[in-house]
Design a protein around this motif. Sequence first.
Motif, PDB file in Angstrom:
ATOM      1  N   CYS A  70      -4.218   3.536 -35.614  1.00 47.24           N
ATOM      2  CA  CYS A  70      -4.963   4.468 -36.473  1.00 47.24           C
ATOM      3  C   CYS A  70      -6.193   5.020 -35.763  1.00 47.24           C
ATOM      4  O   CYS A  70      -7.003   5.700 -36.374  1.00 47.24           O
ATOM      5  N   HIS A  71      -6.343   4.707 -34.493  1.00 42.46           N
ATOM      6  CA  HIS A  71      -7.542   5.154 -33.755  1.00 42.46           C
ATOM      7  C   HIS A  71      -7.176   6.161 -32.670  1.00 42.46           C
ATOM      8  O   HIS A  71      -7.208   5.845 -31.466  1.00 42.46           O
ATOM      9  N   ALA A  72      -6.880   7.398 -33.102  1.00 40.72           N
ATOM     10  CA  ALA A  72      -6.497   8.444 -32.149  1.00 40.72           C
ATOM     11  C   ALA A  72      -7.649   8.769 -31.195  1.00 40.72           C
ATOM     12  O   ALA A  72      -7.434   9.328 -30.115  1.00 40.72           O
ATOM     13  N   GLU A  73      -8.878   8.403 -31.603  1.00 37.08           N
ATOM     14  CA  GLU A  73     -10.057   8.741 -30.782  1.00 37.08           C
ATOM     15  C   GLU A  73     -10.202   7.800 -29.578  1.00 37.08           C
ATOM     16  O   GLU A  73     -11.029   8.031 -28.699  1.00 37.08           O
ATOM     17  N   MET A  74      -9.410   6.739 -29.536  1.00 37.89           N
ATOM     18  CA  MET A  74      -9.539   5.753 -28.444  1.00 37.89           C
ATOM     19  C   MET A  74      -8.359   5.858 -27.494  1.00 37.89           C
ATOM     20  O   MET A  74      -7.306   6.365 -27.879  1.00 37.89           O
ATOM     21  N   PRO A  75      -8.461   5.294 -26.293  1.00 38.49           N
ATOM     22  CA  PRO A  75      -7.269   5.182 -25.456  1.00 38.49           C
ATOM     23  C   PRO A  75      -6.217   4.373 -26.244  1.00 38.49           C
ATOM     24  O   PRO A  75      -6.589   3.417 -26.931  1.00 38.49           O
ATOM     25  N   PRO A  76      -4.932   4.753 -26.184  1.00 38.90           N
ATOM     26  CA  PRO A  76      -3.926   4.105 -27.033  1.00 38.90           C
ATOM     27  C   PRO A  76      -3.923   2.570 -26.965  1.00 38.90           C
ATOM     28  O   PRO A  76      -3.839   1.906 -28.003  1.00 38.90           O
ATOM     29  N   LEU A  77      -4.035   2.006 -25.769  1.00 41.18           N
ATOM     30  CA  LEU A  77      -3.992   0.531 -25.663  1.00 41.18           C
ATOM     31  C   LEU A  77      -5.092  -0.102 -26.522  1.00 41.18           C
ATOM     32  O   LEU A  77      -4.880  -1.108 -27.189  1.00 41.18           O
ATOM     33  N   HIS A  78      -6.274   0.531 -26.500  1.00 39.35           N
ATOM     34  CA  HIS A  78      -7.407   0.005 -27.253  1.00 39.35           C
ATOM     35  C   HIS A  78      -7.252   0.286 -28.754  1.00 39.35           C
ATOM     36  O   HIS A  78      -7.535  -0.565 -29.603  1.00 39.35           O
TER      37      HIS A  78
END
Length: 295
Positions: A70-78
């Motif tokens: 749910c965190h599109a603002e972060m790098p996907p792994l994170h």
Amino acid sequence: MSTPKPYIIQPIPGKGMGVLATRSIKYGELILSESPLFTQSHTVAASTIQAALAPKSDADKRKYLELSNCHAEMPPLHGIYETNAFPCGATDTGNAVAKGGIFLEGSRFNSSCRQNVNNCWNARKEVIEFRAVRDIEEGEELCVTYAEDCKTREVRRKTLRQKFHFECQCPVCALSGADLKASDERRVMIGKLEDEIGQCVGRPAEGMKKIKQAVRLAREEGLVLPVLGFSYDAFQFCVMTSDLKNAKAWISQTSKLATCIRGPEAALVYEEYVKNPKTQRGWGFGRRMTLEGPE
Ligand SMILES: C[S@@+](CC[C@H](N)C(=O)[O-])C[C@H]1O[C@@H](n2cnc3c(N)ncnc32)[C@H](O)[C@@H]1O
């Protein structure tokens, strides 16, 4: 743990994947015990996650990448980590979280503001355990909670939107009109009583009245975890006032609740007090009086 598993993982309308009971599950039953795919301490970044994933099999790496994000603002792994990690080492009473972990099956539990499942880290076995916190019927969705119980729907939804970017679709958040108002009022009152109980150290009789009211409201609202905390508070008031009979009754309730909610190992911390409440170091600290026992 009984096999086969008492649940399946499948799509749930409006929530992505979720976990459904495939048979009735009894209060206190261990539903899932799972080792972490990996854990992370304090500073978490895509690079630390990449390092933790490096030695894993291709199948496990793929499963990690298939988890919800749910965190599109972060790098996907994170982003995947922040969406799915459970605390490992903290209790469910709000203490600081030292370590978080990824659990490939456990990650599929959605949130409900009236959870029917509780997650608890078992430090000795290094597994996360999920237990039923009430009787569950076949076909019910199994949910933990990501929200703070004792807030109104508006506040809970705002927190979940900020932290996880979703609009909670649980049955409590779906209430409307008088039912929603009553639920909000009960939760706010439980939170208020919780604060006031903490300030009643020198006024045990008043503290006990507030505990009884808070327990009644929590039960009405279908909240199990707060009752555990209140039972222990009540035990402490009885310890302070040398009320042996009621101290025994409250600590016995605390221990039974902890066994069901967090598991028998977590409940061992109460063992000495169950045998002899006088071993609690606050014993006889205040004026002697008889308080009340649990209902
Ligand atoms: C840890 S995952 C839970 C499993 C997830 N549904 C999946 O498909 O893997 C968290 C995500 O599930 C969804 N979710 C969890 N609880 C929800 C709820 N009560 N209402 C709506 N969506 C929910 C949200 O998208 C949230 O970011």
